[in-house]
Design an enzyme around this catalytic site. Structure first.
Site, PDB file in Angstrom:
ATOM      1  N   ALA A  25      65.700  66.478  29.336  1.00 25.44           N
ATOM      2  CA  ALA A  25      65.864  67.928  29.291  1.00 25.44           C
ATOM      3  C   ALA A  25      66.812  68.475  30.365  1.00 25.44           C
ATOM      4  CB  ALA A  25      64.496  68.590  29.415  1.00 25.44           C
ATOM      5  N   GLN A 104      66.137  62.134  25.018  1.00 24.87           N
ATOM      6  CA  GLN A 104      64.792  62.642  24.695  1.00 24.87           C
ATOM      7  C   GLN A 104      64.916  64.083  24.208  1.00 24.87           C
ATOM      8  OE1 GLN A 104      61.956  61.347  28.127  1.00 24.87           O
ATOM      9  NE2 GLN A 104      64.007  61.188  28.920  1.00 24.87           N
ATOM     10  N   HIS A 122      63.246  61.706  20.232  1.00 30.06           N
ATOM     11  CA  HIS A 122      62.224  62.694  19.885  1.00 30.06           C
ATOM     12  C   HIS A 122      62.628  63.619  18.746  1.00 30.06           C
ATOM     13  CE1 HIS A 122      60.509  62.083  24.219  1.00 30.06           C
ATOM     14  NE2 HIS A 122      60.157  61.122  23.387  1.00 30.06           N
ATOM     15  N   CYS A 133      57.257  67.883  -0.523  1.00 23.79           N
ATOM     16  CA  CYS A 133      58.311  67.343  -1.393  1.00 23.79           C
ATOM     17  C   CYS A 133      59.490  66.773  -0.610  1.00 23.79           C
ATOM     18  CB  CYS A 133      58.811  68.423  -2.359  1.00 23.79           C
ATOM     19  SG  CYS A 133      59.819  69.694  -1.570  1.00 23.79           S
ATOM     20  N   CYS A 151      57.999  75.858   2.115  1.00 19.57           N
ATOM     21  CA  CYS A 151      59.012  75.374   1.162  1.00 19.57           C
ATOM     22  C   CYS A 151      58.906  76.140  -0.157  1.00 19.57           C
ATOM     23  CB  CYS A 151      58.762  73.892   0.937  1.00 19.57           C
ATOM     24  SG  CYS A 151      59.804  73.099  -0.281  1.00 19.57           S
ATOM     25  N   CYS A 153      58.427  74.825  -2.848  1.00 18.78           N
ATOM     26  CA  CYS A 153      57.360  74.179  -3.627  1.00 18.78           C
ATOM     27  C   CYS A 153      55.970  74.596  -3.126  1.00 18.78           C
ATOM     28  CB  CYS A 153      57.499  72.659  -3.579  1.00 18.78           C
ATOM     29  SG  CYS A 153      56.859  71.921  -2.076  1.00 18.78           S
ATOM     30  N   SER A 192      62.659  63.479  34.139  1.00 14.10           N
ATOM     31  CA  SER A 192      61.639  63.211  35.159  1.00 14.10           C
ATOM     32  C   SER A 192      61.033  61.820  34.953  1.00 14.10           C
ATOM     33  CB  SER A 192      60.532  64.269  35.071  1.00 14.10           C
ATOM     34  OG  SER A 192      59.914  64.201  33.798  1.00 14.10           O
ATOM     35  N   ASN A 214      69.857  63.016  39.097  1.00 13.78           N
ATOM     36  CA  ASN A 214      68.805  63.998  38.852  1.00 13.78           C
ATOM     37  C   ASN A 214      68.809  65.055  39.950  1.00 13.78           C
ATOM     38  OD1 ASN A 214      66.788  63.961  36.611  1.00 13.78           O
ATOM     39  ND2 ASN A 214      65.447  64.576  38.272  1.00 13.78           N
ATOM     40  N   ILE A 232      73.690  67.324  36.859  1.00 18.76           N
ATOM     41  CA  ILE A 232      74.431  66.275  36.158  1.00 18.76           C
ATOM     42  C   ILE A 232      75.807  66.720  35.660  1.00 18.76           C
ATOM     43  CG2 ILE A 232      73.207  66.675  33.968  1.00 18.76           C
ATOM     44  CD1 ILE A 232      73.415  63.443  33.856  1.00 18.76           C
TER      45      ILE A 232
END
Ligand code: NAD
Length: 241
Positions: A25, A104, A122, A133, A151, A153, A192, A214, A232
């Site tokens: 994240a 992630q 993820h 469906c 949906c 359906c 983390s 980090n 970063i």
């Protein structure tokens, strides 16, 4: 930032042509998407339940409406755009140096920046499907739905996101492990390293160029061959101009 460490990273990136990036994240906070564990992250805001409870499979099944209230409000950032970290990683892939981005994150920003080999451990908020469906729905459909998205359906629509208590897609994890095992340099950034099993994947790396970038320190700082504390996007911009 420590100039000496930045120089080492710059040299390693120049030397290596089998780099893999593993992120979380923190890679997207410079795109204004909050992470979970920073001081201004989601875990430090007040909700009736902790985020990992709301974002769990059992909560989704039992309290779908409440799940979607939180999810639409806190997990979808339709206007977010890639920052320097996403863009530089995409550039390194194009230059043939970076072989895979293992993330992630569920925001789709690596692909938006141009990265092609992105392994989303993820899932992604950009993909959604009907539980009955399997019809596909984009993120706009979720945003524009009132309450629980349904949906045509009549089936309930679920985000293609791995919730707590759900298992990871084995095809993706196999590829991620393969890349981590076979890369020359592993750059781990903006995570983390507390969400398992994803965080355990870096154990598959056996080389001598484990780089950690980090903002804050993590439990695995001591294992890194090079550990840089900083944002970063700023770090990568500094070393890959
Ligand atoms: P986390 O919130 O647990 O940790 C984020 C880490 O990144 C922290 O250690 C923080 O110090 C660091 N960080 C924050 N901004 C940074 C920056 N600019 N540069 C460098 N480091 C920075 O995140 P996690 O480890 O990825 O685990 C949280 C889980 O939540 C993941 O499974 C992910 O799926 C999900 N999540 C995803 C998003 C997203 O898709 N953008 C956002 C929030 C949470």
């Amino acid at each position: 930032m420590d100039k000496e460490k930045l120089l080492i990273l710059k040299n390693w990136i120049e030397e290596c042509d089998n780099i893999v990036f593993f992120g979380g994240a923190g890679v997207s906070t410079e795109s204004n998407i909050p992470d979970f564990r920073s001081t201004d992250g989601l875990y430090n805001q007040k909700y009736d339940y902790p985020p990992e409870t709301i974002l769990s499979h059992s909560f989704y099944m039992k309290r779908t409406e409440e799940f979607y209230r939180f999810y639409k409000d806190k997990m979808i950032y339709k206007n977010a755009v890639p920052n320097n970290a996403h863009k530089i990683l995409a550039r390194l892939e194009k230059a043939g140096k970076l072989k895979a981005v293992i993330t992630q994150n569920i925001d789709g920003l690596h692909q938006m920046a141009g990265s092609r080999n992105v392994l989303e451990l993820h899932g992604s908020v950009l993909r959604n499907y009907c539980e009955k469906c399997r019809k596909f729905y984009d993120v706009d459909y979720i945003i524009n739905s009132v309450g629980v998205p349904v949906c045509q359906c009549g089936g309930r629509i679920k985000p293609d996101v791995v919730l707590y208590e759900e298992s990871l897609n084995t095809e993706i994890t196999d590829k991620a492990i393969y890349h981590i095992q076979s890369c020359e340099m592993l750059i781990v950034g903006g995570t983390s390293l507390t969400v398992y099993p994803a965080a355990g994947f870096i154990d598959y790396y056996k080389g001598n160029k484990l780089v950690l970038i980090n903002k804050d320190s993590t439990a695995v700082d001591g294992r890194a061959n090079l550990c840089i504390h900083g944002k970063i996007g700023e770090v990568l911009k500094e070393v890959c101009q």
